[in-house]
Design a protein around this motif. Structure first.
Motif, mmCIF file in Angstrom:
data_model
loop_
_atom_site.group_PDB
_atom_site.id
_atom_site.type_symbol
_atom_site.label_atom_id
_atom_site.label_comp_id
_atom_site.label_asym_id
_atom_site.label_seq_id
_atom_site.Cartn_x
_atom_site.Cartn_y
_atom_site.Cartn_z
ATOM 1 N N ASP A 1 -3.994 -7.345 -6.744
ATOM 2 C CA ASP A 1 -2.662 -7.392 -6.139
ATOM 3 C C ASP A 1 -2.777 -7.229 -4.619
ATOM 4 O O ASP A 1 -3.584 -6.429 -4.140
ATOM 5 C CB ASP A 1 -1.804 -6.257 -6.709
ATOM 6 N N MET B 1 2.165 -4.535 -3.454
ATOM 7 C CA MET B 1 2.996 -3.641 -4.269
ATOM 8 C C MET B 1 2.223 -2.389 -4.673
ATOM 9 O O MET B 1 2.745 -1.282 -4.687
ATOM 10 C CB MET B 1 3.450 -4.396 -5.522
ATOM 11 N N LEU C 1 8.160 -10.751 -7.973
ATOM 12 C CA LEU C 1 7.165 -9.960 -8.707
ATOM 13 C C LEU C 1 7.165 -10.302 -10.194
ATOM 14 O O LEU C 1 8.209 -10.555 -10.796
ATOM 15 C CB LEU C 1 7.421 -8.470 -8.488
#
Ligand code: F6P
Length: 322
Positions: free
Chosen positions: A106, A236, A265
């Motif tokens: 991520d 995130m 997301l």
């Protein structure tokens, strides 16, 4: 300091689930090493490809996905996997009990600038008698997760993990290659003065979110009558880690920037695992209109709006959406 397996055994966590979590962590230790090598390992920069979601793939997206995929499928502990970097789910051991959805890296746009990145994972049980090749075994709401976590590759490598008995932090002892318990039962403070948004999108948001953020920005001269602070890591995993450590509100709301992509997301391997970690630490995770973990998914790469963090602040924000 205590190692991960005895901590989970004491919680009554099934041995097979512990083995599965340890398998994921074995891959994460390797990822931690590769990320830490940076330019020395020749994996910075982009590939010439895009993933199914139309995003440019970083070399590290590909390497980390392959690592996790290989180690999970070889372990025999997973019935199937779903990854941000795989178009479709991949079948594993037909007799295994668990399925894993993951984002291998991520915030991968941060790799080239030596900033925070992490691996996010969500573990659920496959429905009884299900077929490992059937994509629909992943179509379960987040409340069915039996474990969720992330490994954050920062100045130190931190694991945030929940198996439904609170959220804990473990730190990777790089001299011995073991994750040691460094915080039991993390608690997100109920109140906060900090929020995380990509403010450049504000004009594309829905009116409710625009006016909530306007009021935060107005500070002590506005309706909230106090000043707020803003942080944005653009991964995130890094923003949620800060919220878990010291509170805050993180949001990636619905916007109209790209009509084909109103939300950014992904539900299965970003929003759901983060929602479980946040809720297990006393926070709230919502889309603005419903609890994230109640959403019935209808696609592997489904996207949702996310508002999560400190209980009282998220409730205030949700008040604007009513
Ligand atoms: O996976 C998407 C992601 O990288 C998140 O980790 C992060 O919060 C967001 O995108 C950053 O997006 P932006 O480009 O708007 O800063």
């Amino acid at each position: 300091m205590r190692r991960l397996p005895p901590v989970l055994l004491e919680d009554g966590c099934p041995r097979e689930l512990i083995s599965l979590i340890r398998t994921i962590l074995a891959a994460c230790k390797e990822i931690s090493f590769r990320v830490g090598q940076g330019a020395l390992s020749g994996v910075l920069g982009s590939t010439l490809d895009e993933n199914i979601q139309g995003e440019t793939q970083k070399k590290l997206d590909v390497v980390t996905n392959q690592l996790l995929k290989d180690i999970l499928l070889e372990s025999g502990y997973v019935k199937a996997i779903a990854s941000e970097e795989e178009d479709y789910t991949v079948a594993g051991n037909p007799d295994a009990e668990y399925i894993v959805a993951f984002d291998p890296l991520d915030g991968s746009s941060n790799t080239d600038i030596n900033s925070l990145v992490g691996t996010i994972f969500s573990i659920m049980k496959a429905p009884e008698g299900s077929d490992a090749a059937d994509q629909s075994i992943f179509m379960q709401p987040g409340k069915n997760q039996v474990a969720a976590g992330y490994v954050l590759y920062g100045p130190c490598t931190t694991l945030a993990l929940t198996t439904g008995k609170g959220t804990r932090f473990f730190t990777l002892d790089k001299t011995h290659g073991t994750f040691l318990l460094t915080q039991d039962f993390a608690q997100v403070p109920e109140d906060t003065n900090e929020y995380a948004i990509n403010a450049s999108n504000q004009r594309h948001w829905q009116p409710a979110m625009q006016s909530y953020i306007d009021d935060l920005m107005a500070g002590e001269t506005g309706p909230r009558a106090r000043n707020f602070n803003m942080r944005w890591i653009a991964a995130m995993v890094g923003d949620v880690h800060r919220v878990l450590c010291r509170g805050g509100l993180f949001t990636y709301p619905t916007d109209t920037k790209d009509p084909n992509k109103p939300n950014k997301l992904r539900l299965l391997y970003e929003a759901n695992p983060m929602a479980m970690l946040i809720e297990q630490a006393g926070g709230i995770a919502s889309t603005g209109t419903e609890r994230i973990m109640d959403i019935q998914p209808d696609a592997i790469h489904q996207r949702v709006a996310v508002i999560l963090g400190s209980k009282n602040e998220v409730e205030t924000c949700l008040g604007y959406h009513k």
